[in-house]
Design a protein around this motif. Structure first.
Motif, PDB file in Angstrom:
ATOM      1  N   PRO A  72     -91.372 -71.373  -4.735  1.00 23.31           N
ATOM      2  CA  PRO A  72     -90.003 -71.215  -5.175  1.00 23.31           C
ATOM      3  C   PRO A  72     -89.875 -70.160  -6.299  1.00 23.31           C
ATOM      4  O   PRO A  72     -90.963 -69.843  -7.230  1.00 23.31           O
ATOM      5  N   THR A  74     -86.307 -67.650  -2.315  1.00 23.72           N
ATOM      6  CA  THR A  74     -87.260 -68.637  -2.072  1.00 23.72           C
ATOM      7  C   THR A  74     -87.160 -68.823  -0.469  1.00 23.72           C
ATOM      8  O   THR A  74     -88.593 -69.184   0.277  1.00 23.72           O
ATOM      9  N   HIS A  96     -93.013 -78.161  -5.582  1.00 22.74           N
ATOM     10  CA  HIS A  96     -92.293 -76.933  -6.072  1.00 22.74           C
ATOM     11  C   HIS A  96     -92.031 -77.213  -7.619  1.00 22.74           C
ATOM     12  O   HIS A  96     -92.206 -76.157  -8.265  1.00 22.74           O
TER      13      HIS A  96
END
Length: 236
Positions: free
Chosen positions: A100, A21, A134
């Protein structure tokens, strides 16, 4: 350990694979800042414990567990003319754009947690707005009863403040809440809050570093349902 009624998660390295990520994000940020300030990208990388050539984070990298203002403070001496507030704002905005990479398939796992009757929270040293972005991008924001970032008014890990705020908000005693994280910051905060703590190995820290302060070390959060079931009292 008594009955478990709540799960409190760290974000990066716990819900999401840390290297996958944040490696690309860190490289992009440092290269952009260096180009604008006439700085050496590698110097910025060393300041925050990130190797631009390999894309690897040092075990003590500030990017792993520190707040955005703390990371910015390490960069500022190498960025003449840049203000702290402007850098923090920029990092938060860029963080919200990060894509992510889930450590495990999250939706079915969180459906299991909900079926188990657990209250679910997130405590991250990222900002609250990017954290929610996210969770939403991963399709799991709706499973969370509570989300706190470093800027949510409860403090930041390793301070136990945001963890205790979750317990209060959900009317749980700390001992009923398991803190799950990938760094010593997470585990120390959980211990200070009086919570059981579980470490996962989807961040940068290795088992040997986490085990001394963890009640359990699991490969990833996908192992939590079985771990919880093994510790849930069976009533006749």
């Amino acid at each position: 350990m008594g009955s478990i009624r709540g799960l409190l998660f760290d974000k990066d390295g716990t819900l999401f694979d840390f290297r996958a990520t944040w490696g690309g994000w860190s490289k992009r940020l440092l290269l952009e800042l260096a180009a604008e300030a006439g700085a050496v990208p590698e110097t910025l990388g060393r300041a925050v414990g990130f190797d631009l050539a390999s894309g690897e984070f040092a075990p003590d990298s500030a990017v792993i567990a520190h707040t955005v203002p703390e990371i910015a403070a390490l960069l500022l001496p190498h960025l003449p003319g840049m203000r702290a507030a402007a850098l923090v704002e920029r990092m938060n905005a860029l963080s919200a754009e990060a894509e992510p990479v889930p450590a495990v398939p999250l939706v079915p796992l969180f459906q299991r947690f909900r079926a188990m009757g657990l209250r679910i929270g997130l405590v991250t040293n990222d900002g609250e707005v990017p954290a929610r972005a996210h969770l939403a991008s991963a399709g799991v924001e709706g499973f969370f009863d509570y989300v706190a970032g470093f800027d949510s008014g409860h403090g930041a890990k390793p301070d136990p403040g945001p963890l205790l705020a979750f317990a209060r908000a959900e009317r749980l005693t700390p001992s009923e809440v398991v803190m799950v994280g990938d760094s010593r910051h997470d585990l120390i905060a959980g211990k200070a809050a009086g919570m059981p703590v579980v470490a996962v190995l989807t961040g940068v820290a290795e088992a040997g570093e986490l085990a001394p302060v963890a009640d359990a070390v699991l490969p990833d959060i996908g192992h939590l349902p079985d771990w919880i079931a093994a510790r849930t009292p069976v009533h006749a």
